[in-house]
Design an enzyme around this catalytic site. Structure first.
Site, mmCIF file in Angstrom:
data_model
loop_
_atom_site.group_PDB
_atom_site.id
_atom_site.type_symbol
_atom_site.label_atom_id
_atom_site.label_comp_id
_atom_site.label_asym_id
_atom_site.label_seq_id
_atom_site.Cartn_x
_atom_site.Cartn_y
_atom_site.Cartn_z
ATOM 1 N N VAL A 91 49.256 40.876 52.860
ATOM 2 C CA VAL A 91 48.481 42.158 53.001
ATOM 3 C C VAL A 91 47.288 42.299 53.084
ATOM 4 C CG1 VAL A 91 48.786 44.500 52.180
ATOM 5 C CG2 VAL A 91 50.730 43.077 52.121
ATOM 6 N N VAL A 105 37.148 36.949 47.221
ATOM 7 C CA VAL A 105 37.881 35.682 47.262
ATOM 8 C C VAL A 105 37.699 34.806 46.040
ATOM 9 C CG1 VAL A 105 38.025 35.939 49.658
ATOM 10 C CG2 VAL A 105 36.084 34.897 48.597
ATOM 11 N N ALA A 112 45.525 41.963 45.396
ATOM 12 C CA ALA A 112 45.887 40.648 44.882
ATOM 13 C C ALA A 112 46.850 40.761 43.522
ATOM 14 C CB ALA A 112 44.349 40.225 44.300
ATOM 15 N N TYR A 119 58.453 40.292 37.103
ATOM 16 C CA TYR A 119 57.470 40.888 37.899
ATOM 17 C C TYR A 119 57.291 42.423 38.043
ATOM 18 C CZ TYR A 119 55.296 41.915 42.752
ATOM 19 O OH TYR A 119 54.554 42.217 43.680
ATOM 20 N N LYS A 165 54.083 44.918 36.934
ATOM 21 C CA LYS A 165 53.472 45.988 37.779
ATOM 22 C C LYS A 165 53.620 47.186 37.128
ATOM 23 C CE LYS A 165 52.252 43.980 41.980
ATOM 24 N NZ LYS A 165 50.960 44.223 42.557
ATOM 25 N N GLY A 201 70.631 29.644 65.679
ATOM 26 C CA GLY A 201 71.947 30.200 66.525
ATOM 27 C C GLY A 201 73.019 29.766 66.031
#
Length: 315
Positions: free
Chosen positions: A12, A32, A69, A140, A144, A189
């Site tokens: 994102v 970063v 992040a 998780y 959050k 397929g």
């Protein structure tokens, strides 16, 4: 406006940085862990996302923090205490960033959370809303939710505006996880036993999520609100697979196997969780974003799926 973006090299964050860097009115700084991993705006190297990370250099003079992040959701997490590991990054790391942001005079903190805060599934036709009671079903989602609570308390105490966005599954160029698995199955397929699935699931195209995040950066009515985001068009697994086939120009061979038979087979193979994600419903109501922000998803599901395979739309 001076914006600090975390997670700028992620799925994102990278796309968001690509868009924010185009605005003349925005000065973008990308946080970063390794130098040279962001190709947009200015770059600031920080030592991970934890409870003791020093953000002072990155936050200096910033008006808004957009926090994408996180320790991502891991399907087969092998750590002994997954909740503790998620908390270190997603709750403690987020709160540490938020506290330093408030002390630095940051006006608004935009937090990209997860629909997993609300739960793992909905009854058909009864979507989660922004006011639904949170009920995270895994470590998780719980981490959050705890981060959301901590940020909201911090906002009330400090005056820093907190905006929370909860997306469902995000898809776009470079998507991984379960969505990538479905793409590979269609590309091969092979006949797939999903021709008679009548569930409904909400998804959000990467560019739709990015558009809402950008809206929330400076919209005055976004302050201290929680928004759910989606494409505004829910799909069954059958419809999703057909849509993927249309996007890549390949026929999809779907066999109409009853859902109950698929659930029984999955349980026998120890894949009940996988079956619930493929056969169950998880819908979100995005009407609050529409009503409060005047926001509409800028691209359709069809266009979002097409962009998954369009190299020109890759960041």
């Amino acid at each position: 406006m001076r914006v600090l973006l975390t997670g700028a090299s992620g799925f994102v964050g990278k796309r968001l940085a690509h868009h924010l860097d185009r605005f003349d009115t925005t000065t973008l700084t990308c946080a970063v862990r390794r130098p040279g991993t962001s190709h947009y705006g200015d770059e600031c190297v920080v030592d991970g996302l934890g409870a003791t990370t020093d953000w002072s250099g990155a936050l200096n003079g910033k008006d808004v923090v957009v926090h994408t992040a996180a320790r991502a959701h891991i399907m087969r997490d092998k750590v002994s205490d997954s909740l503790a590991e998620y908390r270190k990054v997603n709750m403690q790391g987020t709160l540490n960033l938020g506290e330093q942001a408030a002390k630095s005079g940051v006006r608004r903190f935009v937090f990209v959370s997860s629909i997993k805060v609300n739960g793992e599934h909905t009854l058909l036709g009864r979507p989660f809303t922004a006011g639904s009671k949170p009920a995270p079903g895994d470590a998780y989602g719980r981490s959050k939710f705890e981060a959301e609570q901590a940020l909201q308390t911090l906002g009330k105490e400090s005056g820093m505006e907190v905006v929370i966005i909860r997306p469902p599954l995000v898809y776009g160029p470079g998507v991984k996880g379960n969505f990538a698995t479905l793409i590979r199955l269609v590309e091969k397929g092979l006949p797939l036993p999903f021709g008679a699935i009548h569930n409904k699931r909400s998804f959000v195209a990467l560019d739709n999520l990015v558009d809402l995040i950008i809206t929330c950066i400076d919209h005055p009515d976004a302050a201290n609100e929680v928004f759910l985001v989606g494409d505004g068009e829910d799909l069954s697994t059958t419809e999703l697979l057909r849509g993927i086939g249309m996007a890549i120009g390949k026929p999809v061979h779907l066999v109409p196997v009853p859902e109950r038979a698929l659930m029984i087979c999955a349980a026998l193979l120890g894949k009940r969780g996988v079956a619930q994600r493929l056969l169950g419903s998880l819908q979100v109501d995005i009407s609050k974003a529409r009503d409060v922000l005047g926001w509409e998803p800028p691209i359709s599901v069809e266009e979002g799926l097409r962009r998954c395979f369009d190299s020109e739309n890759a960041s």
